[in-house]
Design an enzyme around this catalytic site. Structure first.
Site, PDB file in Angstrom:
ATOM      1  N   HIS A 151       0.833  -1.202   0.000  1.00 28.57           N
ATOM      2  CA  HIS A 151       0.000   0.000   0.000  1.00 28.57           C
ATOM      3  C   HIS A 151       0.867   1.250   0.000  1.00 28.57           C
ATOM      4  O   HIS A 151       1.786   1.376   0.806  1.00 28.57           O
ATOM      5  CB  HIS A 151      -0.926   0.003   1.217  1.00 28.57           C
ATOM      6  CG  HIS A 151      -2.192   0.738   0.973  1.00 28.57           C
ATOM      7  ND1 HIS A 151      -2.239   2.111   1.000  1.00 28.57           N
ATOM      8  CD2 HIS A 151      -3.432   0.323   0.648  1.00 28.57           C
ATOM      9  CE1 HIS A 151      -3.463   2.505   0.728  1.00 28.57           C
ATOM     10  NE2 HIS A 151      -4.221   1.442   0.506  1.00 28.57           N
ATOM     11  N   SER A 165      -6.321   4.391   4.061  1.00 25.65           N
ATOM     12  CA  SER A 165      -7.143   3.783   3.012  1.00 25.65           C
ATOM     13  C   SER A 165      -7.014   4.484   1.671  1.00 25.65           C
ATOM     14  O   SER A 165      -6.882   5.709   1.591  1.00 25.65           O
ATOM     15  CB  SER A 165      -8.614   3.803   3.449  1.00 25.65           C
ATOM     16  OG  SER A 165      -9.452   3.404   2.381  1.00 25.65           O
ATOM     17  N   ARG A 200      -2.397   1.182  -7.449  1.00 26.08           N
ATOM     18  CA  ARG A 200      -1.442   1.355  -6.350  1.00 26.08           C
ATOM     19  C   ARG A 200      -0.015   0.967  -6.719  1.00 26.08           C
ATOM     20  O   ARG A 200       0.934   1.510  -6.142  1.00 26.08           O
ATOM     21  CB  ARG A 200      -1.917   0.588  -5.111  1.00 26.08           C
ATOM     22  CG  ARG A 200      -1.949  -0.898  -5.248  1.00 26.08           C
ATOM     23  CD  ARG A 200      -2.476  -1.547  -3.986  1.00 26.08           C
ATOM     24  NE  ARG A 200      -3.828  -1.101  -3.680  1.00 26.08           N
ATOM     25  CZ  ARG A 200      -4.583  -1.644  -2.723  1.00 26.08           C
ATOM     26  NH1 ARG A 200      -4.118  -2.650  -2.014  1.00 26.08           N
ATOM     27  NH2 ARG A 200      -5.801  -1.206  -2.493  1.00 26.08           N
TER      28      ARG A 200
END
Length: 228
Positions: A151, A165, A200
């Site tokens: 992430h 998030s 991502r």
């Protein structure tokens, strides 16, 4: 269809007046991602484990908790090709250290390689990468390695990194790095169509590029001003 199936298993997806709520995620040009507050992954796993336990109670499947991958059961083919066939898997009981041999087809779902990057990833470091390394050593062909991703937006607390998030960017969060004293919104500059909502793997790569570029000043920040 899949979202409805998961909802039927008990995943409490967010709804407004009975209609499924959706938000933007990376690579998307419209709101299409269902979510369960800020714990979607945990809710999904909990529902699936509960369903698996039902099958376990009926004797349809067996679950081997506290076991880890030990190795594949490989046998030479009955020809001169020197190739081997997978006949099953060996798993290690982490408590007793006994090795159990299981026969049949094997599907490996190894997870990420978080143990390689302690204090830099949001996943558990129990995913050490050992299983994947053993498979590689045995000559198993790998596919879709681009799906091993980390992430791009996190925040550090002692001993761990917490995930910010992707929804933060979906709702308008903007990545920037300082160029002198001026914020440089690099994703919007390079990818004007999707900007901060690029997939991502692309975002992570671009963060690495600007962090290593001596024209900029170190850290990458996430500007969430104006998000309610």
């Amino acid at each position: 269809y899949i979202v409805n199936e998961l909802s039927g298993l008990g995943v409490p997806f967010n709804r407004y007046k009975g209609k499924l709520e959706q938000r933007y995620f990376g690579g998307q040009k419209k709101r299409r991602t269902a979510f369960a507050k800020s714990s979607t992954g945990k809710m999904l796993v909990s529902a699936l484990i509960d369903e698996a336990r039902k099958y376990e109670d009926q004797g349809i499947i067996n679950r081997y908790c506290r076991h880890s991958f030990y190795g594949l059961r490989l046998e030479n083919k009955a020809d001169t090709s020197n190739k081997r066939i997978c006949k099953g898997v060996l798993i290690l009981d982490e408590h007793t250290k006994d090795v159990l041999s299981l026969s049949g087809p094997v599907i490996m779902a190894c997870g990420g390689l978080n143990g390689f990057f302690p204090e830099w990833t949001t996943g558990t470091t129990m995913n050490s990468g050992m299983a994947a390394a053993e498979l590689f050593y045995e000559g198993v062909a790998f596919a879709n390695l681009e799906m091993i991703q980390y992430h791009p937006t996190t925040i550090g607390i002692p001993g761990k990194r917490c995930l910010i998030s992707e929804a933060a960017r979906g709702e308008g969060g903007r990545l920037f790095i300082l160029k002198g004293d001026t914020p440089f919104y690099f994703m919007e500059e390079k990818y004007p169509e999707l900007g901060n909502l690029m997939p991502r793997d692309v975002v992570s790569r671009e963060i690495t590029f600007v962090k290593n570029d001596n024209r900029f000043n170190g850290f990458v920040y996430l500007d969430m001003r104006g998000i309610n």
